[in-house]
Design a protein around this motif. Sequence first.
Motif, short mmCIF file in Angstrom:
data_model
loop_
_atom_site.label_atom_id
_atom_site.label_comp_id
_atom_site.label_asym_id
_atom_site.label_seq_id
_atom_site.Cartn_x
_atom_site.Cartn_y
_atom_site.Cartn_z
N LEU A 105 0.83 -1.21 0.00
CA LEU A 105 0.00 0.00 0.00
C LEU A 105 0.87 1.26 0.00
CD1 LEU A 105 -2.78 -1.10 2.54
CD2 LEU A 105 -3.01 -0.82 0.05
N ARG A 106 1.91 1.26 0.80
CA ARG A 106 2.82 2.42 0.85
C ARG A 106 3.53 2.62 -0.48
NH1 ARG A 106 6.69 1.63 5.67
NH2 ARG A 106 7.62 3.44 4.68
N ARG A 107 3.93 1.52 -1.14
CA ARG A 107 4.60 1.64 -2.43
C ARG A 107 3.65 2.19 -3.49
NH1 ARG A 107 7.43 -3.42 -5.30
NH2 ARG A 107 5.27 -4.09 -5.31
N LYS A 108 2.39 1.74 -3.46
CA LYS A 108 1.40 2.26 -4.41
C LYS A 108 1.24 3.77 -4.23
CE LYS A 108 -3.38 1.81 -5.87
NZ LYS A 108 -4.71 1.35 -5.51
N ARG A 109 1.12 4.21 -2.98
CA ARG A 109 0.99 5.65 -2.71
C ARG A 109 2.24 6.40 -3.17
NH1 ARG A 109 0.20 9.37 1.94
NH2 ARG A 109 0.13 11.38 0.87
N ALA A 110 3.40 5.86 -2.90
CA ALA A 110 4.65 6.51 -3.30
C ALA A 110 4.74 6.62 -4.83
CB ALA A 110 5.84 5.73 -2.74
N GLN A 111 4.28 5.60 -5.53
CA GLN A 111 4.28 5.65 -7.01
C GLN A 111 3.31 6.73 -7.51
OE1 GLN A 111 3.37 1.51 -7.70
NE2 GLN A 111 5.51 1.00 -8.15
N GLU A 112 2.14 6.80 -6.88
CA GLU A 112 1.16 7.83 -7.27
C GLU A 112 1.68 9.23 -7.03
OE1 GLU A 112 -2.20 6.69 -4.89
OE2 GLU A 112 -2.78 5.06 -6.24
N GLU A 113 2.45 9.40 -5.97
CA GLU A 113 3.00 10.71 -5.61
C GLU A 113 4.35 10.98 -6.29
OE1 GLU A 113 1.43 12.97 -3.81
OE2 GLU A 113 -0.25 11.71 -3.18
N HIS A 114 4.85 10.01 -7.04
CA HIS A 114 6.14 10.12 -7.73
C HIS A 114 7.30 10.32 -6.76
CE1 HIS A 114 4.00 10.15 -11.51
NE2 HIS A 114 3.20 11.12 -11.04
N TRP A 115 7.22 9.63 -5.64
CA TRP A 115 8.31 9.66 -4.65
C TRP A 115 9.26 8.51 -4.99
CZ3 TRP A 115 4.35 9.67 -0.07
CH2 TRP A 115 3.73 10.93 0.00
N LEU A 116 10.14 8.75 -5.94
CA LEU A 116 10.96 7.68 -6.49
C LEU A 116 11.91 7.05 -5.46
CD1 LEU A 116 11.75 9.21 -10.00
CD2 LEU A 116 9.86 7.72 -9.31
N GLY A 117 12.48 7.88 -4.61
CA GLY A 117 13.36 7.34 -3.57
C GLY A 117 12.61 6.44 -2.61
N GLU A 118 11.40 6.84 -2.28
CA GLU A 118 10.56 6.03 -1.38
C GLU A 118 10.19 4.70 -2.03
OE1 GLU A 118 8.45 5.54 2.32
OE2 GLU A 118 10.04 6.88 1.67
#
Length: 82
Positions: A16-29
């Motif tokens: 779930l956290r990775r999906k959110r990070a991808q949506e927000e374009h937080w590449l490092g995360e």
Amino acid sequence: MGGAGRLAEIEKDLHLRRKRAQEEHWLGEVEGIGSTLTFLRAEQAEAARLTKRPTTDLGIPRPRPDSTGAGPCYPPIRSSTN
């Protein structure tokens, strides 16, 4: 909940956290979560391996006699006055 259940819960949260990070374009995360998922999968495999491993009953430890068979092999107790 056992250890395997807890690992599954953590994995679900990480997805779930990775999906959110991808949506927000937080590449490092995204990269960090990917590394954590890789480590988690290794932990899950280790937990599964240990679960399948047979146990051995070693019995209750007992003192062994010394070489003369006179008694336990503990060193003599010395008093502090010696």
